[in-house]
Design a protein around this motif. Structure first.
Motif, mmCIF file in Angstrom:
data_model
loop_
_atom_site.group_PDB
_atom_site.id
_atom_site.type_symbol
_atom_site.label_atom_id
_atom_site.label_comp_id
_atom_site.label_asym_id
_atom_site.label_seq_id
_atom_site.Cartn_x
_atom_site.Cartn_y
_atom_site.Cartn_z
ATOM 1 N N GLY A 36 2.459 -2.908 -4.710
ATOM 2 C CA GLY A 36 2.620 -4.347 -4.889
ATOM 3 C C GLY A 36 2.845 -4.655 -6.354
ATOM 4 O O GLY A 36 2.720 -3.774 -7.212
ATOM 5 N N GLY B 83 -2.039 -7.926 -7.620
ATOM 6 C CA GLY B 83 -3.111 -7.890 -6.644
ATOM 7 C C GLY B 83 -3.345 -6.558 -5.973
ATOM 8 O O GLY B 83 -4.270 -6.424 -5.169
ATOM 9 N N LYS B 84 -2.546 -5.533 -6.296
ATOM 10 C CA LYS B 84 -2.757 -4.263 -5.596
ATOM 11 C C LYS B 84 -4.070 -3.609 -6.006
ATOM 12 O O LYS B 84 -4.766 -3.016 -5.180
ATOM 13 C CB LYS B 84 -1.591 -3.302 -5.813
ATOM 14 C CG LYS B 84 -1.341 -2.807 -7.234
ATOM 15 C CD LYS B 84 -0.123 -1.890 -7.252
ATOM 16 C CE LYS B 84 0.075 -1.228 -8.611
ATOM 17 N NZ LYS B 84 0.452 -2.186 -9.661
ATOM 18 N N THR C 92 -6.823 -5.570 -4.255
ATOM 19 C CA THR C 92 -6.809 -5.208 -2.842
ATOM 20 C C THR C 92 -7.502 -3.870 -2.626
ATOM 21 O O THR C 92 -8.308 -3.705 -1.693
ATOM 22 C CB THR C 92 -5.357 -5.140 -2.319
ATOM 23 O OG1 THR C 92 -4.753 -6.430 -2.419
ATOM 24 C CG2 THR C 92 -5.311 -4.669 -0.879
ATOM 25 N N SER D 139 0.879 -5.543 -1.483
ATOM 26 C CA SER D 139 0.373 -6.849 -1.922
ATOM 27 C C SER D 139 1.544 -7.722 -2.372
ATOM 28 O O SER D 139 2.714 -7.363 -2.193
ATOM 29 C CB SER D 139 -0.654 -6.660 -3.045
ATOM 30 O OG SER D 139 -0.032 -6.133 -4.199
ATOM 31 N N SER D 140 1.266 -8.856 -2.992
ATOM 32 C CA SER D 140 2.305 -9.809 -3.385
ATOM 33 C C SER D 140 3.341 -9.172 -4.298
ATOM 34 O O SER D 140 3.002 -8.400 -5.202
ATOM 35 C CB SER D 140 1.671 -11.011 -4.075
ATOM 36 O OG SER D 140 0.826 -11.711 -3.190
ATOM 37 N N THR E 232 1.481 -6.056 5.025
ATOM 38 C CA THR E 232 1.859 -6.800 3.829
ATOM 39 C C THR E 232 1.439 -8.252 3.984
ATOM 40 O O THR E 232 1.199 -8.728 5.098
ATOM 41 C CB THR E 232 3.375 -6.714 3.555
ATOM 42 O OG1 THR E 232 3.663 -7.315 2.279
ATOM 43 C CG2 THR E 232 4.183 -7.448 4.624
ATOM 44 N N SER F 211 -5.577 -13.845 -0.619
ATOM 45 C CA SER F 211 -4.488 -13.041 -0.052
ATOM 46 C C SER F 211 -4.820 -11.554 -0.136
ATOM 47 O O SER F 211 -4.590 -10.791 0.817
ATOM 48 C CB SER F 211 -3.189 -13.341 -0.813
ATOM 49 O OG SER F 211 -2.172 -12.427 -0.467
ATOM 50 N N ASN F 212 -5.373 -11.128 -1.272
ATOM 51 C CA ASN F 212 -5.756 -9.719 -1.440
ATOM 52 C C ASN F 212 -6.866 -9.335 -0.472
ATOM 53 O O ASN F 212 -6.867 -8.233 0.086
ATOM 54 C CB ASN F 212 -6.205 -9.471 -2.881
ATOM 55 C CG ASN F 212 -5.129 -9.799 -3.890
ATOM 56 O OD1 ASN F 212 -3.938 -9.642 -3.622
ATOM 57 N ND2 ASN F 212 -5.531 -10.264 -5.060
ATOM 58 N N LEU G 166 -5.474 -8.835 3.088
ATOM 59 C CA LEU G 166 -4.819 -7.532 3.200
ATOM 60 C C LEU G 166 -5.850 -6.419 3.276
ATOM 61 O O LEU G 166 -5.731 -5.486 4.091
ATOM 62 C CB LEU G 166 -3.875 -7.325 2.007
ATOM 63 C CG LEU G 166 -3.154 -5.974 1.921
ATOM 64 C CD1 LEU G 166 -2.364 -5.685 3.188
ATOM 65 C CD2 LEU G 166 -2.234 -5.948 0.697
#
Length: 590
Positions: free
Chosen positions: A103, A106-107, A110, A222-223, A255, A304-305, A308
């Protein structure tokens, strides 16, 4: 001084001198290759890190790729060669039960959420991430904790000596810095017998050195946004193609909601690879009775993270036939954008507590110290900087306004590589800072005593020039925003984030021709000026009087000393945030 220390000091001295040219690490490596590898007994952690630093760093690798435009597929194949030389086969990695995450933003968060959830189930976890903030051993974690200096040292020299056996006249025996650490992480996880490994992609995905993983249990994206354009492409669609390179046949992938263009690219990549790809429902779909799930990481974007991470953890547990997940009641809500939606379920107590207890330093982190509040976030892309600015302004609105005097708002910023610092700084303008401070990612002017903070790829002149460019961008932005009522003085005017705002003062004692910004030669000097001795933990033994040599710097120091509250946002670079944390939290260096 031991032979090893002398050997390392000579090598590092050569590397530092050569860093002004394009062959710094190559020169150091050729010099080192003339000597036998030092022996393991008696070697210390800092010795291992200094030797690691003689390999190419991530920044120099980026520059090398820009110059040479080397074949990325060949680079990935070379990583497999290094793996075999290290004593492992690609198939050996299958036993690590890997969760592979990529990503743009945010990876890392996450991964941190995912690892904490699964650790709550009593599983022994490995976690490989980058970059490190204070010490390089942070990149390799067992059960959420960085491996010990002793374990790092043991595994470093064991791998170093193994690869040295393949040295000859035509081949470089050592992989680059990040590749070496990736190999080392695999060895550590296998020898420590982890139940699973959460592996964060370094850059991109398709040709990242972590992508020698053939059979992960589950993958996540991620995003997506714009970053590392010289390597990954200059559109989000091109970047999505690179990120989708981690998809594997038959391996489920998840995703978050993406813009239509890159989402379509991910969908096509998944279809071409025969990878079942699912779109995560928003976190509120997994929250019972509309009650928000408490998250250990602040900021709306972390939801969001977290969504996921819940899907990654659930999928991993489901494939391992874990009883807790077998009993989950799930619903499959259909499709969106021609992608099937991931299951909707009520998170278990282990999952909820994992999200709540997640810690991930340097990301939407707040440190409260007397009158000072430090807001730390390593945002370095336009999308992550938007989220950072929103989080900072919302945090200010929630904070209590002091009754005994004015508040002062300070930005501490740096940006590196090919990132557009003007675009990043423009996103921070609505925060209405009283002072903008710029400095390189150097904890001290000389960092020779701490190998974890050393960087041979740039000179002090180069990084200061970059800071001056940031200052110029900020000055131009301030001039465009300036109106007849702008110069009302620090602490006055509207609230941060509102219209009007307070004075955008910036001080620059190194360049008196400009009064729009302040540039310091290292993080320590910047923190000394900002804190004015008022941080109860950061107390330099000998404050530098030269920091007040410019008259405007002196008057600003008086305002900071008298302020009832000082709010400091540190952002633009994870390396900057790491240097700040090293000084504000000395325990992280122990």
């Amino acid at each position: 001084m031991s032979w090893a220390r002398s050997h390392l000091r000579s090598a590092l001295s050569l590397a530092a001198v050569s860093a002004r040219g394009a062959t710094a690490e190559g020169a150091a490596r050729r010099w080192l290759s003339a000597w036998p590898a030092p022996q393991e007994p008696g070697m210390e952690y800092q010795d291992a890190v200094r030797m690691l630093n003689t390999l190419q760093t991530n920044a120099s690798y980026l520059e090398q790729v820009k110059r040479q435009r080397s074949d990325p597929q060949a680079q990935l194949e070379a990583m497999e060669v290094y793996l075999v030389r290290s004593g492992l086969q690609v198939e050996d990695l299958n036993s690590l039960n890997i969760i592979h995450v990529t990503g743009t933003k945010g990876k890392g968060s996450t991964c941190a959420f995912t690892e904490r959830i699964l650790r709550n189930y009593g599983l022994k976890t490995g976690f490989f991430s980058s970059p490190h903030l204070v010490q390089v051993r942070e990149r390799i974690r067992i059960n959420g904790k960085p491996i010990s200096p002793e374990l790092f040292t043991k595994h470093f020299w064991r791998l170093y000596h193994q690869l040295e056996k393949f040295k000859d006249d035509s081949h470089i025996s050592m992989p680059a810095y990040f590749r070496f650490l990736t190999l080392m992480a695999f060895h550590v996880f296998l020898q420590e017998k982890v139940d699973l490994a959460v592996v964060e992609v370094g850059i991109g995905g398709a040709y990242d050195c972590t992508n020698i993983i053939r059979k992960p249990v589950v993958c996540g994206v991620s995003s997506l946004g714009i970053d590392h354009t010289s390597l990954l492409g200059d559109t989000v669609e091109k970047i999505a193609w690179q990120k989708g390179g981690i998809f594997k046949p038959g391996v489920p992938a998840f995703t978050v909601l993406q813009p239509e263009g890159p989402l379509a690219v991910l969908r096509d990549r998944a279809q071409q690879t025969s990878c079942p790809l699912y779109l995560c429902p928003p976190l509120e779909a997994l929250e019972e009775g509309g009650l928000p799930l408490p998250l250990g990481l602040e900021g709306e974007h972390q939801r969001s993270n977290a969504a996921l991470a819940l899907q990654l953890a659930r999928s991993w547990l489901e494939q391992r036939d874990h009883q807790d997940v077998r009993e989950l009641t799930v619903s499959r809500p259909g499709t969106r954008g021609q992608l099937p939606l991931a299951p909707v379920f009520r998170p278990t107590s282990h999952m909820r507590h994992g999200l709540r207890d997640t810690e991930w330093l340097g990301r939407t982190q707040v440190l409260r110290r007397g009158p000072l509040t430090w807001y730390l976030d390593g945002a370095h892309t336009t999308s992550s900087m938007q989220a950072c600015a929103r989080w900072y302004c919302q945090s200010l609105q929630r904070s209590k306004r002091p009754s005994g005097g004015p508040q002062v708002h300070v930005l501490l910023f740096n940006s590196t590589g090919d990132r557009d610092s003007a675009a990043l700084l423009k996103l921070l303008q609505p925060c209405r800072f009283d002072y903008a401070v710029f400095c390189p990612n150097l904890t001290e002017v000389s960092s020779t005593e701490n190998a974890d903070q050393q960087n041979f790829t740039v000179t002090l002149d180069q990084v200061l020039l970059r800071c001056l460019q940031h200052q110029q961008h900020w000055s131009c932005l301030a001039e465009k925003e300036a109106g007849p009522d702008l110069w009302s003085g620090p602490g006055g005017g509207a609230e941060p984030g509102g219209p009007g705002g307070s004075q955008l003062l910036a001080l620059h004692p190194l360049h008196s021709a400009s009064t729009d910004s302040l540039v310091f030669s290292c993080i320590s000097h910047a923190l000394q000026w900002i804190s004015q001795g008022r941080d109860p933990i950061f107390q330099p033994p000998t404050p530098l009087r030269s920091l007040l040599s410019h008259p405007t710097a002196s008057s600003g120091a008086s305002i900071l000393r008298e302020a009832a509250a000082i709010h400091v946002l540190v952002t633009g670079s994870l390396h900057l945030v790491g240097g700040v944390l090293k000084l504000l939290e000395p325990s992280l260096s122990q």
